[in-house]
Design an enzyme around this catalytic site. Structure first.
Site, mmCIF file in Angstrom:
data_model
loop_
_atom_site.group_PDB
_atom_site.id
_atom_site.type_symbol
_atom_site.label_atom_id
_atom_site.label_comp_id
_atom_site.label_asym_id
_atom_site.label_seq_id
_atom_site.Cartn_x
_atom_site.Cartn_y
_atom_site.Cartn_z
ATOM 1 N N TRP A 124 55.332 45.240 32.199
ATOM 2 C CA TRP A 124 55.236 43.880 32.237
ATOM 3 C C TRP A 124 54.786 43.207 30.993
ATOM 4 O O TRP A 124 54.583 43.718 29.930
ATOM 5 C CB TRP A 124 53.688 43.841 33.002
ATOM 6 C CG TRP A 124 53.201 42.420 33.159
ATOM 7 C CD1 TRP A 124 53.799 41.403 33.517
ATOM 8 C CD2 TRP A 124 51.901 42.139 32.799
ATOM 9 N NE1 TRP A 124 53.091 40.307 33.483
ATOM 10 C CE2 TRP A 124 51.865 40.548 32.944
ATOM 11 C CE3 TRP A 124 50.524 42.811 32.412
ATOM 12 C CZ2 TRP A 124 50.507 39.920 33.103
ATOM 13 C CZ3 TRP A 124 49.509 42.019 32.220
ATOM 14 C CH2 TRP A 124 49.220 40.642 32.553
ATOM 15 N N LYS A 165 46.833 39.720 43.990
ATOM 16 C CA LYS A 165 48.057 39.675 44.887
ATOM 17 C C LYS A 165 47.560 39.957 46.226
ATOM 18 O O LYS A 165 47.887 39.177 47.333
ATOM 19 C CB LYS A 165 49.072 40.704 44.412
ATOM 20 C CG LYS A 165 49.973 40.169 43.478
ATOM 21 C CD LYS A 165 49.337 39.895 42.107
ATOM 22 C CE LYS A 165 50.629 39.421 41.085
ATOM 23 N NZ LYS A 165 49.950 39.259 39.732
ATOM 24 N N ASP A 213 47.039 50.440 35.244
ATOM 25 C CA ASP A 213 47.215 49.130 35.464
ATOM 26 C C ASP A 213 47.448 49.190 36.976
ATOM 27 O O ASP A 213 48.643 49.219 37.521
ATOM 28 C CB ASP A 213 48.033 48.453 34.830
ATOM 29 C CG ASP A 213 48.122 46.988 35.106
ATOM 30 O OD1 ASP A 213 47.565 46.393 36.143
ATOM 31 O OD2 ASP A 213 48.910 46.280 34.195
#
Length: 399
Positions: free
Chosen positions: A131, A247, A212
């Site tokens: 990311w 999300k 993560d």
């Protein structure tokens, strides 16, 4: 005047792309850059389970008092259950502690600050690619960021042997960032056997995993997506987890995440957690309440939880359908290059293999915005915008 010495910062590779998209006057533009789920109408919906939880909170709420540094206690307990399962031994042995934090980014930054302030660790290994904001988060905290190989461009798949080889060269005690599921940006995950091999290496080298975990439930399912984390937790005595509900609950602007520490025993875990709370005190004192209350309310109510799981499944399946349709539509638009790997990947993103020049052409000539690395947000695709996307990609590939 000291501000006259300040230079303009470079645009963020993802959020800067959104700014450019907003400024674009074309009506047929498509934003596949930022990781936000869109439904078939192109909207980012508020889940029914969330609206129902908010209604319940509004009717029952009696105070807006500050939270403690660790946030909503019921939320933290619920986070642990989702991550590890209620019966996992790290929970039974009281070796795990969780603090609510502002989103996945805030959770990662708290983890980095804790490590820098209270441990001898000065290096973190991240996947290549990863990311775009990981480098910024960890280097801003003072950690040296090194990369381990992860993606094999020729096969559009995982280069696990190279990953293990690189991490075998890490120093004892180094931090290793691991994507719990739905790897961002590639959409390529480890299988259970690979997770176990990685866990064994971390144990052998005394490497500290930092997970993560931003997409639980967007891969195979809530329980299935946590298996890698649980395998590592079964093997490695201490680790950190930064998770987010942006999300899978659609709570993007609530900025709701958590930082979880697992220690070798209860005392070590408790001591570490006390310093995590001290770190939080110096950064933002305590987190906002609303997002944590929404999540804890849903997970504590069997009916709301069942509804949430159903809505999450609907989002997951729609993304899967867009992957299949994307591959089929590219073929229908005359693309001969094999993009079948897209349908085999997990989560919101796919690593397309498009070059930076092709990405720029997509943006400049066709109004299709994706990240410079070639990462595409499949979650932003719809049946309506699919022809626009695929026609543009076909034209770029034909050059």
């Amino acid at each position: 005047m000291i501000f006259s010495l300040v230079e303009r910062a470079a645009a963020d590779p993802i959020l800067g792309l959104t700014d450019a998209f907003k400024a674009d006057k074309r009506t047929n533009k498509v934003n596949l850059g930022v990781g936000i789920y869109k439904d078939e109408s192109g909207q980012t919906p508020i889940l029914k389970s969330v609206k129902m939880a908010e209604a319940k909170l509004l009717s029952e709420e009696i105070s807006k008092s500050y939270l403690g540094m660790e946030g909503v206690l019921a939320y933290n307990t619920a986070v642990q259950g989702l991550l590890f399962g209620e019966a996992h031994r790290v929970i039974q042995d009281k070796r795990v502690f969780t603090a609510q934090a502002p989103g996945g980014t805030g959770s990662l930054r708290v983890a980095a600050e804790f490590v820098m302030r209270h441990t001898p660790v000065r290096t973190i290994w991240v996947s290549d690619p990863t990311w775009a904001n990981h480098q910024n988060i960890f280097s801003s905290a003072g950690l040296e960021v090194k990369q381990y190989r992860y993606y094999q461009a020729q096969t559009h798949g995982l280069d696990f042997e190279a990953m293990i080889a690189d991490l075998s060269s890490a120093n004892i005690g180094d931090l290793v960032l691991l994507h719990g599921c739905c790897h961002n940006p590639t959409g390529i995950d480890l299988n259970i056997e690979q997770w176990q091999q990685l866990a064994d290496l971390c144990l052998e080298k005394s490497l500290v995993p930092l997970f993560d975990f931003a997409y639980q439930g967007f891969g195979e399912g809530v329980e299935e997506d946590a298996q890698g984390l649980r395998v590592v937790a079964n093997t490695v005595p201490e680790l950190l987890v930064a998770n987010s509900f942006s999300k899978n609950f659609g709570l993007y602007n609530e900025r709701i995440g958590a930082i979880t520490v697992v220690g070798n025993d209860e005392t070590q875990a408790s001591n570490s957690f006390s310093q995590i709370k001290s770190t939080i005190r110096g950064l933002y004192s305590n987190p906002p309440a609303h997002g944590g209350l929404i999540v804890s309310t849903i997970l504590a109510d069997s009916g709301l939880k069942a509804l949430w799981l159903s809505e999450l499944q609907e989002m997951r399946e729609r993304i899967g359908q867009m992957r299949t349709l994307f591959v089929q539509s590219l073929k229908a638009h005359g693309v001969t290059q094999d993009f079948s790997f897209i349908s085999q990947q997990n989560g919101m993103f796919s690593f397309s293999g498009l070059t930076k020049a092709q990405v720029e052409q997509l943006r400049d000539e066709f109004g299709v915005y994706i990240v410079g690395s070639g990462r595409i947000s499949v979650a932003g695709m719809t049946k309506t915008n699919m022809p626009v996307i695929c026609k543009a990609i076909a034209a770029v590939l034909a050059v």
